[in-house]
Design a protein around this motif. Structure first.
Motif: not given
Length: 398
Positions: A59-78
């Motif tokens: 799931a990506w949050w891309r606010p106006d003006g945000a560019a370049g490689p993303a900062v990814l976080t999260g984990s797993h649900l199993d």
């Protein structure tokens, strides 16, 4: 919706009402319910939802003006069989809550932020841990992955196809990885070494899984003389004891926590036994020596009972040192939190081969994990959300 409300929604899913443990195996109804919950939460927030070809969710949050490689976080649900509530889901819920905090506080984000849910992290259904992230990074051969089977004999390829994914398309995804600048995974501590609400990881120690197959001769339990038996349970029993002995010799840990006995009758001598060894240690040499000693003991016992034994390595990860610059930046952004290694494997450890990765831990006062007593106090969980939000704010400044 805040952390506590989201947490209360996920808490009952896949929980055993008697023992309290969880059974959220990949692509089974409880885990699918968790996935649906995540997608609903993402869409409520207006995040861009992406299903990759390996079964992972983003799931990506891309606010106006945000560019370049993303900062990814999260984990797993199993989960593992009978697992705890926090292992995996804490990182997913905290990631969503951290994004909420950034938005509520009007933090200016110059880089996109992604929240990931990786598939089959525990390996409880198909036997290979971190399968989704291994496929994404190319750490496992797609042909091997397609052929993995669960206890009911269902192939991984067939399960993917049943859920709308193309089994022939799985594998390394350079395009997706190229959009990720770094990955930070928040996870409950799996031990009791952390003396503060939140800490950071320095490294993951070497760890792996091995399958031992003992093949003997099935027969009648009451009419077969002891001298005539080729009972695979006997060398299997020796292998279990040898795991403890070898681990003590090499300052490692070794566990036999899963076994399949065929045919599994009370009044029948087994014809075969499959057993899985989990071994971890401070160095590659310690782990390899432990497994070699267990194998030697199993072969000797098998030979003395007329049984054949075969060893297969199902997965192995050498020492993973998290990106030093990223770790130091995170520790500084949090005012100098404790930094400690972990003996548990994580998707962050797999992704480390392709992108800079780091981990945050939330204190576990019981020290128990992969069991119902796994725990984190609400105050510490909220501290984890605040810490993750601070890290994301720092990393998305540019």
């Amino acid at each position: 919706m805040g952390f506590e409300e989201m947490w209360s929604e996920l808490l009952p899913v896949g929980r055993d009402p008697d023992g309290g443990g969880y059974r959220r195996f990949a692509w089974t109804p409880p885990e699918l319910e968790c996935r649906a919950w995540f997608l609903d939460q993402a869409r409520r927030r207006g995040l861009d939802v992406e299903h990759d070809r390996n079964g992972n969710l983003f799931a990506w949050w891309r606010p106006d003006g945000a560019a370049g490689p993303a900062v990814l976080t999260g984990s797993h649900l199993d989960s593992v069989p009978g697992g705890g509530a926090f292992d995996g889901p804490l990182g997913v819920v905290s990631a969503l809550a951290a994004v909420d905090l950034l938005r509520e506080r009007g933090v200016r984000v110059r880089r996109p932020v992604g929240v990931a849910v990786f598939a089959e992290e525990e390996g409880a259904r198909f036997g290979v841990a971190c399968l989704g992230s291994r496929l994404l990074t190319g750490a496992i051969d797609p042909a091997r992955a397609r052929g993995l089977r669960d206890r009911d004999g269902r192939a991984f390829a067939d399960v993917l196809a049943a859920h709308g994914l193309d089994p022939d398309a799985i594998g390394r995804d350079d395009d997706l990885l190229g959009r990720v600048g770094c990955f930070v995974e928040l996870h409950v501590e799996q031990g009791r070494a952390l003396d503060a609400p939140v800490g950071a990881a320095s490294a993951i120690v070497p760890h792996g899984r091995w399958r031992f197959d003992f093949t003997g001769e099935g027969n009648h339990a009451g009419t077969t003389r002891l001298a005539d038996r080729r009972d695979p349970m006997l060398p299997f029993a020796r292998m279990v004891l040898a795991a403890r002995e070898a681990a003590e010799r090499h300052d490692a840990v070794a566990t036999v926590g899963k076994v399949d006995v065929t045919p599994g009758g009370v009044n029948a001598i087994a014809s075969s036994v499959a057993a899985w060894l989990d071994a971890r240690g401070p160095s590659d040499d310690a782990v390899r020596r432990t497994v070699a000693d267990v194998h030697d003991a199993a072969r000797a016992a098998a030979a003395s009972h007329g049984v054949a034994v075969r060893l297969a390595e199902e997965s192995y990860t050498d020492t993973v040192g998290f990106d030093t610059a990223l770790r130091d930046r995170i520790a500084a952004a949090l005012g100098g939190v404790p930094v400690l290694p972990t003996g548990a494997g994580h998707d962050a450890g797999v992704l480390a081969a392709r992108v800079p990765t780091a981990m945050l831990f939330v204190r576990n006062p019981t020290g128990v994990s992969h069991a119902p007593a796994e725990h984190a106090e609400t105050a510490d969980c909220l501290a984890g959300v605040e810490a993750l939000a601070a890290v994301l704010a720092d990393l998305t400044r540019g």
